[in-house]
Design a protein around this motif. Sequence first.
Motif, PDB file in Angstrom:
ATOM      1  N   UNK A 147       0.853  -1.200   0.000  1.00 57.75           N
ATOM      2  CA  UNK A 147       0.000   0.000   0.000  1.00 57.75           C
ATOM      3  C   UNK A 147       0.882   1.241   0.000  1.00 57.75           C
ATOM      4  N   UNK A 148       0.417   2.320  -0.655  1.00 64.18           N
ATOM      5  CA  UNK A 148       1.192   3.558  -0.539  1.00 64.18           C
ATOM      6  C   UNK A 148       1.150   4.056   0.917  1.00 64.18           C
ATOM      7  N   UNK A 153      -2.489   4.965   7.487  1.00 70.25           N
ATOM      8  CA  UNK A 153      -3.307   5.355   8.638  1.00 70.25           C
ATOM      9  C   UNK A 153      -4.775   4.997   8.450  1.00 70.25           C
ATOM     10  N   UNK A 154      -5.249   5.251   7.247  1.00 65.51           N
ATOM     11  CA  UNK A 154      -6.656   4.955   6.944  1.00 65.51           C
ATOM     12  C   UNK A 154      -6.930   3.456   7.118  1.00 65.51           C
ATOM     13  N   UNK A 158      -9.267   1.204   9.907  1.00 63.40           N
ATOM     14  CA  UNK A 158     -10.273   0.197   9.545  1.00 63.40           C
ATOM     15  C   UNK A 158     -10.026  -1.101  10.321  1.00 63.40           C
ATOM     16  N   UNK A 159      -8.755  -1.507  10.414  1.00 61.84           N
ATOM     17  CA  UNK A 159      -8.405  -2.730  11.145  1.00 61.84           C
ATOM     18  C   UNK A 159      -8.863  -2.612  12.597  1.00 61.84           C
ATOM     19  N   UNK A 160      -8.509  -1.501  13.240  1.00 59.90           N
ATOM     20  CA  UNK A 160      -8.850  -1.307  14.654  1.00 59.90           C
ATOM     21  C   UNK A 160     -10.366  -1.271  14.863  1.00 59.90           C
ATOM     22  N   UNK A 170      -1.303  -3.319  21.412  1.00 61.62           N
ATOM     23  CA  UNK A 170      -0.431  -2.681  20.417  1.00 61.62           C
ATOM     24  C   UNK A 170      -0.797  -3.166  19.015  1.00 61.62           C
ATOM     25  N   UNK A 171      -0.667  -2.259  18.052  1.00 59.35           N
ATOM     26  CA  UNK A 171      -0.890  -2.593  16.641  1.00 59.35           C
ATOM     27  C   UNK A 171       0.398  -2.231  15.903  1.00 59.35           C
ATOM     28  N   UNK A 172       0.987  -3.225  15.245  1.00 57.08           N
ATOM     29  CA  UNK A 172       2.261  -3.028  14.547  1.00 57.08           C
ATOM     30  C   UNK A 172       2.032  -3.168  13.047  1.00 57.08           C
ATOM     31  N   UNK A 173       2.566  -2.215  12.311  1.00 53.72           N
ATOM     32  CA  UNK A 173       2.515  -2.331  10.859  1.00 53.72           C
ATOM     33  C   UNK A 173       3.773  -3.074  10.401  1.00 53.72           C
TER      34      UNK A 173
END
Length: 195
Positions: A147-148, A153-154, A158-160, A170-173
């Motif tokens: 993804x760009x 963030x967008x 949505x995931x959260x 915690x959410x890790x990219x």
Amino acid sequence: MKITQAEFVISAVKPHQYPEDALPEIALAGRSNVGKSSLINNLIMRKALARTSSQPGKTQQLNYYRVNDRVYLVDFPGYGYAKVSKTERQAWGVMIETYLKEREPLKMVLLIVDLRHPPSKDDQLMYGWLKHFNIPVTIVTTKADKLPRSKWDKHLKVVKQTLEADPRDKVIMYSSEKGIGREELWQILEEKING
């Protein structure tokens, strides 16, 4: 964490097959094809210790990987794959439930979701279930490189929202391709292992 040693130990189905050396365990749960094997390989800096497969639903046991003789990464069978019979799916369900409810050395579950898509019904169920049993969870969103950056963030939002994520989790990219999130994730794992 500097990886000095990593090895595949056993594919276990029943509790008596689990390793008995009481090392802390970190389990990885997620849909088939979400990139769990790639994530494991990237975490331990090995090209192909965890076998990646173009055929989803390949992992059908709990695969144990021992890292630095300090921790096990436990790869769950991917869920939500249609080509698996109902009986098989139920058997997996029982196996995973038994593990999650009774496994003493389990320190945390990494719930792996694809950043590009909203979490599935199965992801939501798994997350709800982990919360219900008070199992520490970190949400890892894979394939960030697909993804760009401007959309990260967008998609994270949505995931959260879809998971109704607890703000304390915690959410890790993550990107196994680019190594994004690797240091951050190891930091979290280190805290759990040492805690």
